[in-house]
Design an enzyme around this catalytic site. Structure first.
Site, PDB file in Angstrom:
ATOM      1  N   HIS A 121      -2.867   9.911  -7.773  1.00  0.00           N
ATOM      2  CA  HIS A 121      -1.343   9.174  -8.354  1.00  0.00           C
ATOM      3  C   HIS A 121      -0.202   9.575  -8.054  1.00  0.00           C
ATOM      4  O   HIS A 121       0.367   9.699  -9.051  1.00  0.00           O
ATOM      5  CB  HIS A 121      -2.253   8.899  -9.791  1.00  0.00           C
ATOM      6  CG  HIS A 121      -3.656   8.456  -9.490  1.00  0.00           C
ATOM      7  ND1 HIS A 121      -4.815   8.356 -11.414  1.00  0.00           N
ATOM      8  CD2 HIS A 121      -4.601   7.868  -8.887  1.00  0.00           C
ATOM      9  CE1 HIS A 121      -5.502   8.025 -10.912  1.00  0.00           C
ATOM     10  NE2 HIS A 121      -5.517   7.704  -9.602  1.00  0.00           N
TER      11      HIS A 121
HETATM   12  P1  FAD Z   1       0.894   1.327  -0.516  1.00  0.00           P
HETATM   13  O1  FAD Z   1      -0.413   0.565  -1.758  1.00  0.00           O
HETATM   14  O2  FAD Z   1       0.092   2.731  -0.369  1.00  0.00           O
HETATM   15  O3  FAD Z   1       1.605   1.078  -0.136  1.00  0.00           O
HETATM   16  C1  FAD Z   1       2.672   1.411   0.941  1.00  0.00           C
HETATM   17  C2  FAD Z   1       2.343   0.661   2.037  1.00  0.00           C
HETATM   18  O4  FAD Z   1       3.634   0.794   3.010  1.00  0.00           O
HETATM   19  C3  FAD Z   1       1.157   1.207   3.176  1.00  0.00           C
HETATM   20  O5  FAD Z   1       0.594  -0.224   3.099  1.00  0.00           O
HETATM   21  C4  FAD Z   1       1.670   1.926   4.303  1.00  0.00           C
HETATM   22  O6  FAD Z   1       1.364   2.047   5.369  1.00  0.00           O
HETATM   23  C5  FAD Z   1       3.309   1.070   4.715  1.00  0.00           C
HETATM   24  N1  FAD Z   1       4.317   1.437   4.600  1.00  0.00           N
HETATM   25  C6  FAD Z   1       4.652   3.343   4.647  1.00  0.00           C
HETATM   26  N2  FAD Z   1       5.975   3.273   5.406  1.00  0.00           N
HETATM   27  C7  FAD Z   1       5.718   2.115   6.133  1.00  0.00           C
HETATM   28  C8  FAD Z   1       6.997   2.314   7.282  1.00  0.00           C
HETATM   29  N3  FAD Z   1       7.766   3.014   7.757  1.00  0.00           N
HETATM   30  N4  FAD Z   1       6.867   0.642   7.490  1.00  0.00           N
HETATM   31  C9  FAD Z   1       5.828  -0.583   7.149  1.00  0.00           C
HETATM   32  N5  FAD Z   1       5.435  -0.226   6.810  1.00  0.00           N
HETATM   33  C10 FAD Z   1       5.252   0.903   5.731  1.00  0.00           C
HETATM   34  N6  FAD Z   1      -5.292   3.807  -8.385  1.00  0.00           N
HETATM   35  C11 FAD Z   1      -5.791   3.309  -9.530  1.00  0.00           C
HETATM   36  O7  FAD Z   1      -5.834   2.747  -9.902  1.00  0.00           O
HETATM   37  N7  FAD Z   1      -7.254   3.332  -9.090  1.00  0.00           N
HETATM   38  C12 FAD Z   1      -8.071   4.268  -8.504  1.00  0.00           C
HETATM   39  O8  FAD Z   1      -9.492   3.978  -8.530  1.00  0.00           O
HETATM   40  C13 FAD Z   1      -7.429   4.944  -7.201  1.00  0.00           C
HETATM   41  N8  FAD Z   1      -8.188   5.816  -6.480  1.00  0.00           N
HETATM   42  C14 FAD Z   1      -7.554   6.070  -5.340  1.00  0.00           C
HETATM   43  C15 FAD Z   1      -8.034   6.830  -4.953  1.00  0.00           C
HETATM   44  C16 FAD Z   1      -6.793   7.366  -3.228  1.00  0.00           C
HETATM   45  C17 FAD Z   1      -7.605   7.949  -2.503  1.00  0.00           C
HETATM   46  C18 FAD Z   1      -5.885   6.064  -3.099  1.00  0.00           C
HETATM   47  C19 FAD Z   1      -5.072   7.407  -2.037  1.00  0.00           C
HETATM   48  C20 FAD Z   1      -5.305   6.402  -4.610  1.00  0.00           C
HETATM   49  C21 FAD Z   1      -5.911   6.060  -5.168  1.00  0.00           C
HETATM   50  N9  FAD Z   1      -5.125   4.813  -6.084  1.00  0.00           N
HETATM   51  C22 FAD Z   1      -6.404   4.612  -7.906  1.00  0.00           C
HETATM   52  C23 FAD Z   1      -4.340   5.334  -5.907  1.00  0.00           C
HETATM   53  C24 FAD Z   1      -3.104   3.800  -5.952  1.00  0.00           C
HETATM   54  O9  FAD Z   1      -4.379   3.211  -5.091  1.00  0.00           O
HETATM   55  C25 FAD Z   1      -1.815   4.222  -5.059  1.00  0.00           C
HETATM   56  O10 FAD Z   1      -1.067   4.258  -6.428  1.00  0.00           O
HETATM   57  C26 FAD Z   1      -1.327   2.467  -5.274  1.00  0.00           C
HETATM   58  O11 FAD Z   1      -1.455   2.095  -4.219  1.00  0.00           O
HETATM   59  C27 FAD Z   1       0.330   3.085  -4.988  1.00  0.00           C
HETATM   60  O12 FAD Z   1       0.646   1.336  -4.082  1.00  0.00           O
HETATM   61  P2  FAD Z   1       2.613   1.483  -3.687  1.00  0.00           P
HETATM   62  O13 FAD Z   1       2.156   0.047  -3.502  1.00  0.00           O
HETATM   63  O14 FAD Z   1       3.777   2.448  -4.732  1.00  0.00           O
HETATM   64  O15 FAD Z   1       1.792   2.359  -1.987  1.00  0.00           O
END
Ligand code: FAD
Length: 581
Positions: free
Chosen positions: A516
């Site tokens: 997280h």
């Molecule tokens: P992300 O969803 O990571 O999105 C970022 C995206 O940007 C990715 O697809 C990546 O590929 C892309 N990206 C990055 N750099 C570039 C670039 N230079 N060019 C193009 N694309 C790029 N949360 C819950 O609420 N419940 C759970 O049960 C839970 N379990 C988890 C278990 C795991 C193993 C993980 C990894 C996370 C978990 N989380 C959970 C946390 C939650 O999933 C994350 O906090 C959330 O998905 C983050 O969202 P975000 O949009 O900030 O980033």
């Protein structure tokens, strides 16, 4: 030191992955016509977009879908498609997807300088494709502190929920935790709810009752296909600025496609124009700001990155909620489960559980990361003696271990709002290489105190008849469980002989992540309240990197809500309330 650890870890993972190499099918035919390979992009002079969103993740997908209702949107995602990949779509493969270290894996491993193994999503749908699926909203006080419009928040959560969120079919391990929590005093029972309230509850999940995962990528179907273009394996390298005016203005992004060819996507010019929006996550968004010349001047100059804007706060305030888990063996196989029940204590400790992720014959041949019951085979080896040979021996031995060694479940605790914070800095200018990240787990004494409270609460739960019923033992002495948990733990933090004598030491030495992590682009330091990057025009950051604290017990609900919320807000800003969706 960090890079030696990182090198060793990657070597071990590579070796282990030979036994169960990439499960990902990589790039499969997209289900939706607007999803294309990055190489299909051609810069036609004059072709421009109202919004360019970098990162098709948890926030990026709902944001793109919403903006596409009225504007031309380009969504650039560095990973592949989640569709057709069973490691993403099936609950029972949760751990296999995390263990996949192939270049096309939806999960990119990294190790923080603290020695904790971690993962970043690399796939359309982002974290929702590799996470444990638990869905729970933020508290009203969190929403107030974020200065969000409460009514729009209350419309945005259901927009997500009606598309991809389910009530779980509660597994025996999760029911035992629920009953154990109540007996241990984490009460009242709040039933099935998305709300963040003290006591014990069963939350939502993005797995349906057949164990099939629904992801943020599915939210793209709510967009306008005529206005939406989604490119996969489009790795954005930097934002391009026009520096002629009063302040730098984002006008384009540079990205490379799956064949390594360079492209430039440009924003539409004109009055009331759109933005480049970074939704690349808590590692990706600060990394891209730094690579594009926004960050601490001194650090940028060291890597010869032309400085567009000095901002010392980029990459700062990185936090990860430390997690510590207790392994409980069972006599019989337990049904697989990821998080369904949660205990929310007033001390700011959350108790959750998972079970059965090691015991299938399919799983026994595979490396399970932190969910391994038997991984102690490797972590018991002192770090200095961990070598390629030791790893090979581990992999050989694992095939011969008795099946019983794989049976059991974890009860875990995570602390809310860690006061220990760290930072992120570039190691080089390659966007594919994760930056150096430090979280400084437990450097603040109150975080350690809360961990001890969490472990003590788990101790009370383990003493209840509800867990004994599943473990088959009348009661496990806590010291035995702590010992097994030290062995079942996989991180690269050196272990101590008093790990089980002192809960403080146990917390420090067996700390892992619940993934997280957040921060790096805080509101008020890097972005303003409208998520615009301060000091430049035409650029916003909308994702978990803007959070000072992780919302709810688990953040994905609020990150998806935020994508929808900000999409509607931007439409209202440009079109007025009546004309927006
Ligand atoms: P992300 O969803 O990571 O999105 C970022 C995206 O940007 C990715 O697809 C990546 O590929 C892309 N990206 C990055 N750099 C570039 C670039 N230079 N060019 C193009 N694309 C790029 N949360 C819950 O609420 N419940 C759970 O049960 C839970 N379990 C988890 C278990 C795991 C193993 C993980 C990894 C996370 C978990 N989380 C959970 C946390 C939650 O999933 C994350 O906090 C959330 O998905 C983050 O969202 P975000 O949009 O900030 O980033």
């Amino acid at each position: 030191m960090a890079s030696i650890k990182q090198g060793l870890f990657l070597m071990i993972l590579l070796l282990l992955s030979i036994f169960r190499s990439s499960q990902g099918k990589g790039f499969t035919k997209p289900r939706y016509p607007y999803i294309k390979k990055a190489s299909s992009f051609s810069s036609v002079p004059g072709e421009a977009y109202d919004y360019i969103i970098v990162g098709g993740g948890t926030a990026g997908c709902p944001l793109a879908a919403t903006l596409s209702h009225k504007f031309k949107v380009l969504l650039l995602e560095r990973g592949g498609s989640p569709y057709g990949n069973r490691n993403i779509s099936r609950l029972q493969n949760f751990h296999i997807s995390l263990a996949d270290t192939s270049p096309s894996s939806p999960s990119q491993a990294f190790i923080s300088t603290d020695g904790v193994i971690n993962a970043r999503a690399r796939v359309l749908g982002g974290g929702t494709c590799i996470n444990a699926g638990f869905y729970t909203r933020a508290s009203p006080s969190y929403v107030n502190a974020a200065s969000w419009d409460g009514q729009l928040v209350n419309e945005s959560y259901p927009w997500v929920e009606k598309r991809i969120v389910y009530w779980p079919n509660v597994a025996p391990w999760q029911a035992a935790l629920r009953d154990g929590l109540l007996e241990a005093g984490v009460s009242p029972f709040n039933g099935y709810t998305f709300d963040h309230i003290y006591g014990t509850k069963v939350g939502g999940t993005i797995f349906d009752r057949r164990g099939f995962r629904h992801t943020a990528a599915d939210l793209l179907a709510a967009g306008n296909p005529n206005n939406l273009r989604v490119l996969l394996r489009a790795s954005v390298q930097k934002i391009v600025f026009d520096t002629q005016g009063r302040r730098p203005k984002a006008v384009a992004v540079q990205f490379k496609d799956e064949n390594g060819r360079q492209h430039q996507a440009v924003l539409e010019e004109g009055a009331g124009g759109g933005d480049v929006i970074l939704s690349a996550g808590a590692i990706g968004s600060p990394q891209l700001l730094l690579l594009s010349g926004i960050g601490p001047k001194h650090d940028l100059e060291k890597l010869r990155i032309p400085v567009v804007l000095h901002n010392q706060h980029v990459g700062k305030g990185m936090s990860d909620n430390p997690m510590n888990s207790i392994f409980i063996p069972t006599k019989k196989p337990v049904r697989q489960s990821l998080i369904q029940t949660v205990g929310i204590t007033k001390m700011g400790t959350f108790i959750e559980a998972s079970s059965g992720f090691s015991q299938s014959s399919d799983s026994i041949q595979c490396h399970h990361g932190i969910l391994s019951a038997e991984i102690g085979q490797l972590s018991a080896i002192p770090p200095a003696q961990r070598s390629l040979e030791a790893a090979q021996k581990y992999a050989r031995n694992k095939q011969n271990l008795p099946r019983e060694a794989f049976r059991g479940g974890f009860i875990l605790e995570k602390i809310d709002g860690p006061l220990s914070t760290g930072e992120l800095s570039l190691l080089n200018t390659d966007v594919d290489c994760s930056p150096a990240v430090t979280f400084n787990y437990f450097s603040h004494p109150y975080d350690l105190k809360r961990c001890v409270h969490g472990i003590r609460t788990i101790e009370k739960i383990v003493r209840t008849k509800h867990i004994a019923k599943l473990s088959g033992a009348d009661e496990y002495p806590m010291e035995v469980l702590l010992n097994m948990s030290v062995k079942a733990n996989l991180n690269l933090v050196p272990k101590h002989t008093n790990d089980t004598a002192s809960i403080q030491q146990f917390c420090r030495d067996t700390v892992i992540t619940i993934w997280h992590y957040h921060g790096g682009c805080h509101v008020g330091k890097v972005v303003d309240n409208d998520y615009r990057v301060m000091g430049v025009a035409g650029l916003r950051v909308i994702d978990g990197s803007t959070f000072v604290n992780s919302p709810g017990t688990n953040p994905q609900a609020t990150v998806m809500m935020m994508g929808r919320y900000m999409g509607v807000k931007i439409l209202r800003e440009r079109l007025g309330r009546a004309a927006a969706v």
